[in-house]
Design a protein around this motif. Sequence first.
Motif: not given
Length: 240
Positions: A81-82, A94-96, A110-111, A116-117
């Motif tokens: 995903v980077r 999902d991000i949480g 990393p967060r 990523c955007g």
Amino acid sequence: MRQIVLDTETTGIDPNDGHRIIEIGCVELLDRKLTGRHFHYYINPQREVEAGAIEVHGITNEMLADKPLFAAVAEEFLDFVRGAELVIHNAPFDIGFLDMELALLPGKQPRLRDICGVIDTLVMARQKHPGQRNSLDALCQRYYVDNSQRDLHGALLDAEILADVYLIMTGGQTNLALAGEENDSEGGAGTGIRRVDDNRPALKVVRASEAELAAHQEQLQIIDKASGGNCLWLNVGEGD
């Protein structure tokens, strides 16, 4: 432009209550076309899956017993995903969970928003369709996306469906190749979406015969007479 359409399944609804990720599914878009590359794993959460969650996604504790821990797939996930733009329906959920899983790993991780955007298709849908239902199923119905195989939630299938919805919702055409046609090591990429083949033969063009054209012209003359000389079709092409 590289985008990753992402979905997760979890043991419950709140990572602050100790709930964990049990499935990650991602498909890759490059210049708004599905490439066929995907990332998909079931994950052992090292805790029980809530009964209510099992009713939603059908993933049981027994199914996850021999699956890898998140730590074992984290590096592969980050590499996948980077630098991409993540496309997620209800992104904070999902991000949480993903940020929580990364925070549990040793060392400084990393967060996701740092590497990523993020595009939240739920926010996008609410802006386009205020006051309407904007669940993924509702969007499939609105945009005529086939979700007939979605009896239960599944991360990879939902990511594939969301990719179709996102491309249609943003005015583009979906690539007709199925991302994830090949089975992966976890056996989760075999379910797909029926799409129309863009290599199908061109439609046959049937042109009007001379007799049909003459009959059409005669009918236009009748319309023109009845309308006092205002038959617009007789003037098509004039002044071009």
